[in-house]
Motif scaffolding. Structure first.
Motif, PDB file in Angstrom:
ATOM      1  N   PRO A 135       0.802  -1.226   0.000  1.00 46.17           N
ATOM      2  CA  PRO A 135       0.000   0.000   0.000  1.00 46.17           C
ATOM      3  C   PRO A 135       0.837   1.281   0.000  1.00 46.17           C
ATOM      4  CG  PRO A 135      -0.935  -1.602   1.508  1.00 46.17           C
ATOM      5  CD  PRO A 135       0.392  -2.146   1.066  1.00 46.17           C
ATOM      6  N   GLU A 136       1.982   1.259   0.675  1.00 49.08           N
ATOM      7  CA  GLU A 136       2.842   2.446   0.688  1.00 49.08           C
ATOM      8  C   GLU A 136       3.484   2.671  -0.674  1.00 49.08           C
ATOM      9  OE1 GLU A 136       4.837   5.832   2.294  1.00 49.08           O
ATOM     10  OE2 GLU A 136       2.983   4.741   2.702  1.00 49.08           O
ATOM     11  N   LEU A 137       3.885   1.591  -1.335  1.00 48.31           N
ATOM     12  CA  LEU A 137       4.421   1.724  -2.686  1.00 48.31           C
ATOM     13  C   LEU A 137       3.379   2.317  -3.622  1.00 48.31           C
ATOM     14  CD1 LEU A 137       6.257  -1.717  -3.072  1.00 48.31           C
ATOM     15  CD2 LEU A 137       7.226   0.465  -2.308  1.00 48.31           C
ATOM     16  N   ARG A 138       2.162   1.820  -3.518  1.00 48.40           N
ATOM     17  CA  ARG A 138       1.082   2.312  -4.377  1.00 48.40           C
ATOM     18  C   ARG A 138       0.796   3.782  -4.100  1.00 48.40           C
ATOM     19  NH1 ARG A 138      -2.481  -0.926  -2.676  1.00 48.40           N
ATOM     20  NH2 ARG A 138      -1.831  -2.658  -4.020  1.00 48.40           N
ATOM     21  N   ARG A 139       0.781   4.152  -2.832  1.00 49.04           N
ATOM     22  CA  ARG A 139       0.505   5.537  -2.462  1.00 49.04           C
ATOM     23  C   ARG A 139       1.549   6.482  -3.039  1.00 49.04           C
ATOM     24  NH1 ARG A 139       2.071   9.398   0.751  1.00 49.04           N
ATOM     25  NH2 ARG A 139       3.830   8.189   1.579  1.00 49.04           N
ATOM     26  N   ILE A 172      14.853  -2.152  -0.664  1.00 48.56           N
ATOM     27  CA  ILE A 172      13.681  -1.930  -1.515  1.00 48.56           C
ATOM     28  C   ILE A 172      14.175  -1.160  -2.728  1.00 48.56           C
ATOM     29  CG2 ILE A 172      11.396  -0.902  -1.722  1.00 48.56           C
ATOM     30  CD1 ILE A 172      11.047  -1.158   1.270  1.00 48.56           C
ATOM     31  N   ASN A 173      14.196  -1.823  -3.882  1.00 44.45           N
ATOM     32  CA  ASN A 173      14.785  -1.256  -5.091  1.00 44.45           C
ATOM     33  C   ASN A 173      13.715  -0.575  -5.938  1.00 44.45           C
ATOM     34  OD1 ASN A 173      17.743  -2.520  -5.207  1.00 44.45           O
ATOM     35  ND2 ASN A 173      16.335  -4.044  -4.377  1.00 44.45           N
ATOM     36  N   VAL A 174      13.862   0.747  -6.127  1.00 44.28           N
ATOM     37  CA  VAL A 174      12.846   1.540  -6.830  1.00 44.28           C
ATOM     38  C   VAL A 174      13.389   2.205  -8.083  1.00 44.28           C
ATOM     39  CG1 VAL A 174      11.685   1.987  -4.636  1.00 44.28           C
ATOM     40  CG2 VAL A 174      13.288   3.684  -5.531  1.00 44.28           C
ATOM     41  N   THR A 175      14.699   2.150  -8.324  1.00 45.88           N
ATOM     42  CA  THR A 175      15.274   2.868  -9.460  1.00 45.88           C
ATOM     43  C   THR A 175      15.075   2.073 -10.756  1.00 45.88           C
ATOM     44  OG1 THR A 175      17.418   1.946  -8.803  1.00 45.88           O
ATOM     45  CG2 THR A 175      16.925   4.203  -8.116  1.00 45.88           C
ATOM     46  N   SER A 176      15.768   0.964 -10.896  1.00 48.54           N
ATOM     47  CA  SER A 176      15.600   0.142 -12.104  1.00 48.54           C
ATOM     48  C   SER A 176      15.704  -1.335 -11.725  1.00 48.54           C
ATOM     49  CB  SER A 176      16.647   0.499 -13.158  1.00 48.54           C
ATOM     50  OG  SER A 176      17.954   0.327 -12.628  1.00 48.54           O
ATOM     51  N   PRO A 177      14.797  -1.809 -10.858  1.00 49.96           N
ATOM     52  CA  PRO A 177      14.913  -3.198 -10.390  1.00 49.96           C
ATOM     53  C   PRO A 177      14.821  -4.199 -11.524  1.00 49.96           C
ATOM     54  CG  PRO A 177      12.788  -2.250  -9.774  1.00 49.96           C
ATOM     55  CD  PRO A 177      13.633  -1.130 -10.276  1.00 49.96           C
ATOM     56  N   THR A 178      15.596  -5.266 -11.372  1.00 47.09           N
ATOM     57  CA  THR A 178      15.634  -6.322 -12.370  1.00 47.09           C
ATOM     58  C   THR A 178      15.027  -7.600 -11.787  1.00 47.09           C
ATOM     59  OG1 THR A 178      17.072  -7.413 -13.991  1.00 47.09           O
ATOM     60  CG2 THR A 178      17.940  -7.113 -11.750  1.00 47.09           C
ATOM     61  N   GLY A 179      15.048  -8.656 -12.576  1.00 48.77           N
ATOM     62  CA  GLY A 179      14.496  -9.940 -12.161  1.00 48.77           C
ATOM     63  C   GLY A 179      13.306 -10.389 -12.991  1.00 48.77           C
ATOM     64  N   ALA A 180      12.751  -9.494 -13.814  1.00 46.43           N
ATOM     65  CA  ALA A 180      11.538  -9.835 -14.558  1.00 46.43           C
ATOM     66  C   ALA A 180      11.772 -10.970 -15.554  1.00 46.43           C
ATOM     67  CB  ALA A 180      10.999  -8.610 -15.278  1.00 46.43           C
ATOM     68  N   ARG A 181      12.902 -10.952 -16.228  1.00 47.93           N
ATOM     69  CA  ARG A 181      13.145 -11.972 -17.248  1.00 47.93           C
ATOM     70  C   ARG A 181      13.325 -13.347 -16.611  1.00 47.93           C
ATOM     71  NH1 ARG A 181      15.009 -11.066 -22.931  1.00 47.93           N
ATOM     72  NH2 ARG A 181      12.894 -11.881 -23.040  1.00 47.93           N
ATOM     73  N   GLU A 182      14.078 -13.401 -15.510  1.00 47.55           N
ATOM     74  CA  GLU A 182      14.295 -14.684 -14.837  1.00 47.55           C
ATOM     75  C   GLU A 182      12.992 -15.239 -14.266  1.00 47.55           C
ATOM     76  OE1 GLU A 182      18.157 -12.450 -14.856  1.00 47.55           O
ATOM     77  OE2 GLU A 182      16.081 -11.966 -14.397  1.00 47.55           O
ATOM     78  N   ILE A 183      12.208 -14.390 -13.608  1.00 50.79           N
ATOM     79  CA  ILE A 183      10.946 -14.857 -13.022  1.00 50.79           C
ATOM     80  C   ILE A 183       9.992 -15.326 -14.111  1.00 50.79           C
ATOM     81  CG2 ILE A 183       8.911 -14.073 -11.742  1.00 50.79           C
ATOM     82  CD1 ILE A 183      10.842 -12.324 -10.072  1.00 50.79           C
ATOM     83  N   HIS A 184      10.002 -14.636 -15.249  1.00 56.63           N
ATOM     84  CA  HIS A 184       9.170 -15.071 -16.380  1.00 56.63           C
ATOM     85  C   HIS A 184       9.588 -16.463 -16.845  1.00 56.63           C
ATOM     86  CE1 HIS A 184       7.568 -14.122 -20.693  1.00 56.63           C
ATOM     87  NE2 HIS A 184       6.783 -14.963 -20.036  1.00 56.63           N
ATOM     88  N   LEU A 224       5.079   4.218  -6.843  1.00 59.10           N
ATOM     89  CA  LEU A 224       6.182   3.322  -7.173  1.00 59.10           C
ATOM     90  C   LEU A 224       5.589   2.036  -7.745  1.00 59.10           C
ATOM     91  CD1 LEU A 224       8.312   4.007  -3.983  1.00 59.10           C
ATOM     92  CD2 LEU A 224       8.833   4.767  -6.313  1.00 59.10           C
ATOM     93  N   LEU A 225       5.428   2.006  -9.068  1.00 54.99           N
ATOM     94  CA  LEU A 225       4.683   0.926  -9.714  1.00 54.99           C
ATOM     95  C   LEU A 225       5.496  -0.346  -9.898  1.00 54.99           C
ATOM     96  CD1 LEU A 225       2.571   3.147 -10.278  1.00 54.99           C
ATOM     97  CD2 LEU A 225       2.244   2.114 -12.530  1.00 54.99           C
ATOM     98  N   PHE A 226       6.803  -0.214 -10.113  1.00 51.89           N
ATOM     99  CA  PHE A 226       7.621  -1.396 -10.390  1.00 51.89           C
ATOM    100  C   PHE A 226       8.778  -1.406  -9.403  1.00 51.89           C
ATOM    101  CE2 PHE A 226      10.487  -4.254 -12.604  1.00 51.89           C
ATOM    102  CZ  PHE A 226       9.623  -5.161 -13.204  1.00 51.89           C
ATOM    103  N   VAL A 227       8.731  -2.344  -8.452  1.00 51.89           N
ATOM    104  CA  VAL A 227       9.649  -2.348  -7.318  1.00 51.89           C
ATOM    105  C   VAL A 227      10.159  -3.765  -7.098  1.00 51.89           C
ATOM    106  CG1 VAL A 227       9.795  -2.017  -4.814  1.00 51.89           C
ATOM    107  CG2 VAL A 227       8.539  -0.360  -6.228  1.00 51.89           C
ATOM    108  N   GLY A 228      11.420  -3.867  -6.709  1.00 42.74           N
ATOM    109  CA  GLY A 228      11.985  -5.145  -6.326  1.00 42.74           C
ATOM    110  C   GLY A 228      12.470  -5.093  -4.892  1.00 42.74           C
ATOM    111  N   ILE A 229      12.042  -6.032  -4.071  1.00 45.63           N
ATOM    112  CA  ILE A 229      12.544  -6.091  -2.699  1.00 45.63           C
ATOM    113  C   ILE A 229      13.489  -7.284  -2.567  1.00 45.63           C
ATOM    114  CG2 ILE A 229      10.453  -4.989  -1.819  1.00 45.63           C
ATOM    115  CD1 ILE A 229       9.687  -7.706  -0.574  1.00 45.63           C
TER     116      ILE A 229
END
Length: 309
Positions: A256-260, A278-290, A263-268
């Motif tokens: 909820p705090e990220l949404r407020r 809490i990574n808010v600049t250019s978090p990665t991991g999307a390709r691996e998780i996919h 911060l739409l795309f975040v990696g913790i």
């Protein structure tokens, strides 16, 4: 939509691992028109943020994965959305770019004012019950005392990325004085010290959240045998990992705090159930998780952007 992406030079990325590249692929597949530009191509005049942007076409291959069109100077307000995906370090140029982007006249994701506020090492302090014991200081004597208290610690700069400048320290390290002098700039720079978490040998878990909702599936980054850092660029290996009930609870608290904050795309990052960043600049991991789970976080991001503010 017409989308501009502020990123590092596209020729230098690794497409198989790069989440910004995945965002471009997803946007293109959904019929959006994509343009890219770099920090040195950002400007502010006449009350508007501008970019020297180039149209881009991407292809999911190892080589020759992009084609750029002719560059043009355009106000960012001409675009339906701007993605802020410049990698750290979060130095003064990075922070000034966020200030300029506040004059974009269009939706910027992640929100540049929120990026400035949410230092990736300090932002987690809002969720203190999830943290390992920590100290933020620039005083080598205080850091030595913290080490004496905990026996083993990790110290890290507040603005770097990818494991850069992180040290593991223990009481018998003869390099202790030199390391503390170096990382604090002889007492002129704040650093984060955290109690060393031996669970790092099992891995540093990256969890992605889109608009405050956790992606169901995570990436566990297992350090190399001769290293303690759970960063892919430092040689860690990525393996699939499910979210534990405790991690789902953590995401429900943070979301909820990220949404407020916009911060739409975040990696913790979570080690042994403890929140470390809490990574808010250019978090990665999307390709691996996919690849691991068949869930594309970047598709969820575009669904949220298409739905509007």
């Amino acid at each position: 939509m017409r989308v501009a992406v502020l990123m590092d030079p596209i020729a230098g990325i690794k497409p198989a691992k790069d989440s910004t590249f995945a965002m471009l692929l997803s946007a293109q597949a959904r019929g959006h028109e994509c343009w890219v530009f770099t920090l040195d191509q950002l400007s502010l005049h006449a009350g508007q943020a501008w970019g020297r942007v180039q149209p881009v076409r991407v292809e999911d291959v190892a080589e020759h994965f992009f084609q750029l069109g002719e560059a043009a100077d355009r106000p960012l307000a001409d675009f339906d959305c701007v993605l802020m995906r410049k990698d750290p370090p979060v130095d003064m140029d990075f922070l000034h770019a966020c200030q300029i982007l506040e004059h974009a006249g269009t939706w910027v994701v992640n929100d540049p004012a929120a990026i400035r506020l949410a230092n990736e090492k300090l932002f987690p302090l809002q969720f203190a019950r999830w943290l390992p014991p920590y100290l933020v200081s620039r005083d080598p004597a205080q850091l030595r005392e913290f080490l004496r208290e905990h026996g083993e610690i990790v110290v890290k700069p507040l603005a770097a990325r990818g494991g850069e400048g992180i040290f593991y320290l223990h009481g018998g390290d003869r390099n202790l004085g030199s390391i503390l002098e170096t990382i604090t700039g002889r007492g002129s720079h704040f650093v984060m010290a955290q109690r060393y978490l031996p669970e790092i040998r099992q891995g540093d878990k990256r969890i992605l959240l889109v608009d405050g909702e956790a992606i169901p599936g995570a990436m566990l980054r297992v350090p190399a045998a001769d290293d303690f850092r759970g960063n892919l660029v430092a040689g860690a290996q990525a393996v699939a990992a499910a979210l534990t009930p405790a991690e789902e609870e953590l995401c429900a608290e943070i979301g909820p705090e990220l949404r407020r904050m916009g911060l739409l795309f975040v990696g913790i990052d979570v080690i042994g159930g403890r929140l470390t960043e809490i990574n808010v600049t250019s978090p990665t991991g999307a390709r691996e998780i996919h690849r691991f789970f068949g869930v594309d976080a970047t598709v969820r991001l575009w669904e949220r952007i298409e739905a509007g503010r």
